[in-house]
Design a protein around this motif. Structure first.
Motif, PDB file in Angstrom:
ATOM      1  N   ARG A 107      -1.842 -20.258   1.175  1.00  0.00           N
ATOM      2  CA  ARG A 107      -2.930 -20.036   0.225  1.00  0.00           C
ATOM      3  C   ARG A 107      -3.721 -21.318   0.067  1.00  0.00           C
ATOM      4  O   ARG A 107      -3.158 -22.397   0.105  1.00  0.00           O
ATOM      5  N   ALA A 112      -0.036 -22.558  -5.511  1.00  0.00           N
ATOM      6  CA  ALA A 112       1.076 -22.170  -4.652  1.00  0.00           C
ATOM      7  C   ALA A 112       0.742 -22.625  -3.246  1.00  0.00           C
ATOM      8  O   ALA A 112      -0.418 -22.720  -2.872  1.00  0.00           O
ATOM      9  N   GLU A 115       2.586 -17.431  -0.024  1.00  0.00           N
ATOM     10  CA  GLU A 115       3.080 -16.250  -0.714  1.00  0.00           C
ATOM     11  C   GLU A 115       3.630 -15.276   0.301  1.00  0.00           C
ATOM     12  O   GLU A 115       3.327 -15.358   1.504  1.00  0.00           O
ATOM     13  N   TYR A 138      11.050 -20.836  -1.275  1.00  0.00           N
ATOM     14  CA  TYR A 138      11.049 -19.999  -2.479  1.00  0.00           C
ATOM     15  C   TYR A 138      11.873 -20.731  -3.525  1.00  0.00           C
ATOM     16  O   TYR A 138      13.055 -21.008  -3.315  1.00  0.00           O
ATOM     17  N   GLN A 172       7.248 -17.084 -10.539  1.00  0.00           N
ATOM     18  CA  GLN A 172       7.060 -16.922  -9.095  1.00  0.00           C
ATOM     19  C   GLN A 172       6.447 -15.567  -8.740  1.00  0.00           C
ATOM     20  O   GLN A 172       6.057 -15.341  -7.606  1.00  0.00           O
ATOM     21  N   LEU A 174       3.796 -13.198  -8.358  1.00  0.00           N
ATOM     22  CA  LEU A 174       2.335 -13.116  -8.334  1.00  0.00           C
ATOM     23  C   LEU A 174       1.866 -11.673  -8.452  1.00  0.00           C
ATOM     24  O   LEU A 174       0.773 -11.397  -8.925  1.00  0.00           O
ATOM     25  N   HIS A 190      -1.390  -6.823  -5.687  1.00  0.00           N
ATOM     26  CA  HIS A 190      -2.509  -7.699  -5.327  1.00  0.00           C
ATOM     27  C   HIS A 190      -3.618  -7.651  -6.358  1.00  0.00           C
ATOM     28  O   HIS A 190      -4.737  -7.292  -6.038  1.00  0.00           O
ATOM     29  N   ARG A 219       5.274  -9.664  -4.780  1.00  0.00           N
ATOM     30  CA  ARG A 219       4.558 -10.711  -4.063  1.00  0.00           C
ATOM     31  C   ARG A 219       4.940 -12.014  -4.735  1.00  0.00           C
ATOM     32  O   ARG A 219       4.733 -12.184  -5.935  1.00  0.00           O
ATOM     33  N   LEU A 220       5.560 -12.900  -3.962  1.00  0.00           N
ATOM     34  CA  LEU A 220       6.195 -14.088  -4.535  1.00  0.00           C
ATOM     35  C   LEU A 220       5.459 -15.363  -4.141  1.00  0.00           C
ATOM     36  O   LEU A 220       4.972 -15.496  -3.016  1.00  0.00           O
ATOM     37  N   ARG A 221       5.449 -16.272  -5.080  1.00  0.00           N
ATOM     38  CA  ARG A 221       4.883 -17.602  -4.864  1.00  0.00           C
ATOM     39  C   ARG A 221       5.852 -18.456  -4.039  1.00  0.00           C
ATOM     40  O   ARG A 221       7.055 -18.482  -4.318  1.00  0.00           O
TER      41      ARG A 221
END
Lengths: 497, 497
Positions: A107, A112, A115, A138, A172, A174, A190, A219-221
């Motif tokens: 990103r 972050a 992702e 992670y 974390q 998102l 999203h 959806r994880l950072r």
């Protein structure tokens, strides 16, 4: 409870949804889903269903909702407070097959480094490895990493070893995909701007322990791995000195990557294990493990700060710094080995609590006496945890199972008296709804019940978990499922299998 | 609407709660509370009540709830989407008197450098100054800082200039005190572990625009002010190049403190103002303002990275770096002066939207034509915003008020077509409930309505704001208050006063 306790028509419907191999009715197949990792929490499932994707989860929930059948969502069942253990023949909804790992994206912004979208059933360890393979990290980590699932860590808002630096799981997440009790799929994977579009349902679901919805994807950072790390273990005379050391190091070195407390009982247990290198001649009363990140000079900076600490902070015995990977791993092993050694030792009671800084040292010092007075005269208490956020794990070994309720009550009562929280990062589960009630105002509990009734009006999702019974609704055990309900706690539990 | 539209008994009760000086019934006293900063949103209040503390807020809400009287919470009324403007004689609940600033505390852990408890009515600027006096910084900042209140920024989850580095207001709220519609006080100011104690009501209230509860106090995260700062403005041929520059600089320099987009129309407007130093001979098509923090060498690092950018990124015209305070302020003034210059120019339509990166440059390039085609042939479009998070502020000047609806629809339609969000950091308010409906699934809207009904069953808190009407409930205007409802938008609005 026999498989027959679920309506035959429902079982046939569920089998049609997931396929015959993924509806488990045979007692031997169900058994692993009916007990948690500690063995303390044990129940009975009417059946276990293992859907393969979000649409199947939605179809399963919709069918259970229509028939008013209780559903217990389950990930790795490592949560320690009974939050994923079925009772009275409820349907276990295992998310294990939703273990997809999406492509890692970088990103452009500063919040972050990257992702990834993953399924709720992916293990924490699998997500960590997947991020690592893409050069990222992670930032949630905990001992049960290879069994705990992403969905479970979201449901409980797991903290873990990186919580002081990166926040708990909430920080974390998102985006989320989840299914409501009636089968409605909520897609907030999203959001173009996460929080600018109406109520934050995503945030509401994090930490709701499967009582409001079933998380299916997240959806994880991901963060950049630190360039260089240094680890130190500082032996101190008491916990108060460990707190002072923590503050001193954070002032000198900036945010710590980890800050973990250990005490003599746990260090002794670990020192007795084969292959452990102990840095101190004898286990000290308390020890603080800190990890710091930085540039190439981080090792020297850490060593210099530690030298200051030894000089300036009263009650510091000794300290060891590790900068190369092997030394760091050896120091971390002192902390990590606690979990395994405790399991071997047969932990009878595990409690997870949060103490405010002023009351924390006194609480730890009083623990042995407290447990002894409550009837655990032969018991041994091992306490350790995430000092950076005041989250302590209290483990009692060698306790007669009949004394568990009294010791549990005495310890949690002391936490409340010290202004702390009887529920820490492990959450509320089946263990602590009554304690939640002790520390939250009636108005707030009423608001939580209203939210529960709004999103799960039939009360089918994980009944008996998290929320205490409404006033006047009778005992907790009888709240949600009427007089046929049984105690879910297995008083014969003898520690982890 | 005359003062008489609220029950006399209620007015007497409210006066008894807050004292006679703080219940405003006279039309001239009510007037400032009936129109927002832009002048576009205008309504009528039955009365304005100004409680002095949380207990008075609770008493006011309880009395209105019992009588089913609508309440519109109001802070600085700078939100731009009509979310705090009363209609049809609702009661305005002004939080202005809750402006207490608590003592600043430092914190030992890495997540924050300090914290402070403040009242909802404290202005953002007052909190910033208060933190600064203690050597710390409140990381939310926006143009309306001296009028916007903390309560309002929490209700809307305000983003602002620091959002790319520190997150929106949600990330700063460590604890909340709020009052539910029925007068129940929720105290989550000091959760021992914020998210380990049941549902995250605190997070649910952030961004809920006064429709679920009235925020009365907040415990806010403070950060360390950066040691050294550098600011650069990079002139580019088009927005795509500005995005490339942003990515390049973040890769080289780490997280940016700010990343703001400006375009030719806005730069021209600013350049024409007296006393403005413009760094470029002529306003470029696009310009990126970036701020970076670091150690003493940050200026050189920024200059070096900018030199690379000029060399390597196609479409970069020119760049200016400011390292000393005066130069930085001059560069920031280019961006900050937009708000004032636009106000002087008479903005007719203000829209706040979020675009995903791939669709952002094309959206900006198409804007002039889009507005022209929708009937704004004499209009001028000024777009700028927080490029780091894709949040753009679209301002249309010189538009006939009769063309506002068509132009608004055309612009927001283009946002949706590009996969963006028609609601950005300003929120939904009265302007965009219909647009929220366009981009959220029916199931999610139903879940939001269920949460609203759970926490405000009488629907008295800020009706008509945020949530679109339920399916089958008729037009938005008629949803909450029946056929006597009026349009709240003032079609004669001629821009800010």
């Amino acid at each position: 409870v026999t498989p027959g306790s679920l309506p035959t028509g429902l079982l046939a419907d569920l089998e049609a949804v997931v396929g015959p191999g993924h509806l488990l009715q045979d007692p031997s197949l169900r058994a692993p889903y009916e007990v948690d990792w500690t063995g303390r929490w044990r129940g009975s499932a009417g059946a276990v269903v293992r859907p393969g994707d979000t649409a199947e989860v939605a179809a399963v929930l919709s069918r259970c909702h229509d028939r008013g059948v209780s559903v217990v969502p389950q990930g790795g069942n490592t949560g320690l407070v009974g939050g994923a253990v079925p009772r009275d023949g409820a349907l276990v909804l295992s998310l294990a097959r939703l273990d997809h790992l999406g492509a890692v994206h970088t990103r452009p912004d500063g919040g972050a480094a990257g992702e990834v979208v993953v399924g709720a059933g992916a293990s924490l360890g699998a997500v960590q490895d997947h991020a690592r393979a893409a050069g990222l990290r992670y930032p949630v980590d905990l001992a049960a990493r290879d069994t705990a699932t992403i969905g479970g860590t979201i449901a409980t808002d797991a903290g873990g070893l990186g919580v002081v630096r990166h926040g708990a799981t909430r920080a974390q997440v998102l985006g989320l995909e989840a299914v409501l009790a009636d089968g409605t799929v909520l897609d907030r994977l999203h959001p173009p701007l996460a929080d600018g579009l109406g109520y934050d349902l995503r945030g509401l679901l994090v930490g709701s322990e499967g009582t409001l919805a079933v998380v299916t994807r997240a959806r994880l950072r991901l963060v950049r791995p630190p360039d260089h790390l240094g680890v130190a273990v500082v032996a101190t005379e008491h916990v108060a000195a460990a707190l002072q050391v923590q503050r001193h190091l954070a002032d000198r070195l900036g945010p710590l990557e980890a800050s973990e407390l250990m005490t003599r009982a746990g260090l002794s247990l670990v020192a007795a294990a084969p292959g452990v290198r102990t840095p101190f001649a004898a286990p000290p009363p308390a020890a603080l493990l800190v990890e710091v990140a930085g540039d190439r000079g981080v090792g020297e900076a850490l060593s210099a700060a530690i030298a200051e600490v030894v000089e300036e902070v009263r009650g510091v015995h000794d300290a060891v710094v590790g900068t190369d990977a092997a030394d760091r791993a050896a120091l971390w092993h002192l902390r990590e080995a606690h979990t395994e050694r405790l399991a071997e030792g047969g932990v009878v009671l595990k409690l997870d609590v949060v103490l405010p800084e002023p009351g924390l040292p006194g609480f730890v010092e009083d623990l042995d006496g407290l447990v002894r007075d409550a009837g655990g005269s032969d018991a041994e208490v091992v306490v350790f945890g995430h000092l950076g956020v005041g989250d302590l794990h209290v483990n009692v070994l060698g306790l007669a199972t009949g004394r568990v309720p009294a010791v549990e009550a005495a310890v949690l009562e002391a936490v409340v008296a010290a202004g702390g929280s009887p529920c820490g990062e492990h959450g509320v589960g089946r263990q602590k709804p009554g304690w939640l009630e002790r520390v939250r105002a009636p108005g707030e509990l009423a608001a939580m019940r209203a939210v529960k009734a709004a999103l799960d009006p039939g009360g089918v999702l994980n009944p008996g978990v998290l929320l205490p019974p409404a006033p006047g609704a009778g005992s907790l055990a009888g709240q949600q499922e009427g007089p046929a309900d049984h105690l879910v706690e297995d008083q014969q539990g003898q520690g982890p299998p």
